[in-house]
Design a protein around this motif. Structure first.
Motif: not given
Length: 340
Positions: A174, A178, A207, A210-211
């Protein structure tokens, strides 16, 4: 594998070992901590108001930079200052954090660490995996292949249970996915085709969180658009929400709400954001869904003064309405034999 260990193995390679540009890029990133050789800083002498970067803090605490990055997401590390392009730590906040986590007994440590959950991630510092024929493999083993690599990803093995590199690849599937979503979305798509289980439980909003959090320059949106197209093409939910812990606060985040954190500087960023929003709105992005406080993404954007967000939405809705009315008029005109 530590940078010094990688360097030692590298020195033992035959002089004619093939190194592609991808290998060199991965090596430079791997060896960066020991190639930099920063000037030592007496951290104890710094005033509380001084801001330091994550590299200095990692050296101070004896932790890896990747651990600090994970602490920022979970809220378990020292308080930090987030600028559009950098992260800094106030020395006074770090000292307070160290003092708060200083204990006198193992029982006190157990009690205190139980509040920090996954603060220790249990993984070694990551090592580069070279992507060959869409499959990640060990850096040095990849030198024996004749195919040209297409990129590299980062892999970490468990400390408590030393694993083979292939085990580490499986455990971090994973994580690789990502990483590739942004670095090489086509490779991420091929990885999902060959290992469909990577999409099991994958949540786009995690995702994006986190970005994006706490802010993302609008200029970077164009590079992220292929990932969003992948989400839409594979039926992933753009409007799902996940609860995240930020310090002592727990928030419910969704992609529509997270997009209010985009920072646009100038007309180019604005145009990029507008095109980005229109494509997601066409794909079903729901900007009216409420957050944990009952506020829609549109309301959040208005509250923080991000006026381009509702402007994009309103323009998109107006165009859809006008298009629908024109189609309706056309149908009526055809039914009347083309007479006005």
């Amino acid at each position: 594998m530590q940078p010094s260990e990688s360097l030692a193995v590298l020195k033992s390679l035959p002089a004619d070992s093939p190194l592609t540009a991808t290998h060199i890029a991965a090596l430079l990133e791997t060896l960066r901590p020991i190639l930099r050789q920063p000037v030592p800083v007496d951290l104890d002498s710094l005033p509380n108001s001084k801001l330091i970067d994550e590299t200095m803090l990692a050296e101070w605490l004896g932790e890896s930079v990747s651990s600090l990055q994970k602490w920022r997401v979970s809220g378990n590390g020292p308080r930090f200052v987030k600028n559009p392009k950098s992260v800094r730590y106030r020395v006074g906040d770090v000292r307070d954090w160290i003092s708060h986590n200083t204990v006198q007994s193992t029982s006190e440590a157990t009690t205190r660490l139980s509040r920090f959950g996954d603060m220790w991630d249990g993984f070694d510092d990551p090592v580069p995996a070279i992507i060959v024929n869409h499959v990640p493999m060990g850096f040095f083993r990849s030198l024996d292949t004749i195919e040209e690599p297409s990129g590299y990803a980062w892999v970490a093995a468990e400390r408590s249970n030393p694993a083979t590199f292939q085990d580490a690849l499986t455990n971090s599937l994973t994580g690789q996915f990502a990483y590739l979503l942004e670095a090489d979305c086509e490779a991420a798509s091929r990885l999902a085709d060959t290992r469909p289980e990577v999409l099991d439980g994958f949540r786009p909003e995690e995702w994006v969180f986190n970005r994006f959090y706490p802010q993302l320059p609008g200029a970077e949106l164009a590079g992220l658009l292929p990932a969003f197209r992948f989400f839409v093409g594979n039926g992933l939910n753009l409007n799902a929400a996940t609860r995240f812990r930020i310090g002592e606060q727990t928030v419910t985040a969704s992609i529509p709400h997270l997009l209010t954190a985009v920072k646009t500087d100038g007309q180019d960023d604005g145009n990029t954001f507008t095109a980005f929003m229109v494509e997601l709105l066409r794909a079903g992005l729901d900007v009216d869904m409420p957050d944990e406080g009952g506020r829609s993404a549109l309301q959040v954007a208005l509250d923080i003064g991000f006026n381009l967000y509702p402007k994009c939405v309103n323009s998109y809705r107006l165009n859809r309405k006008l298009s629908g009315e024109l189609l309706s008029d056309k149908d009526e005109l055809e039914e009347d034999g083309g007479k006005l």
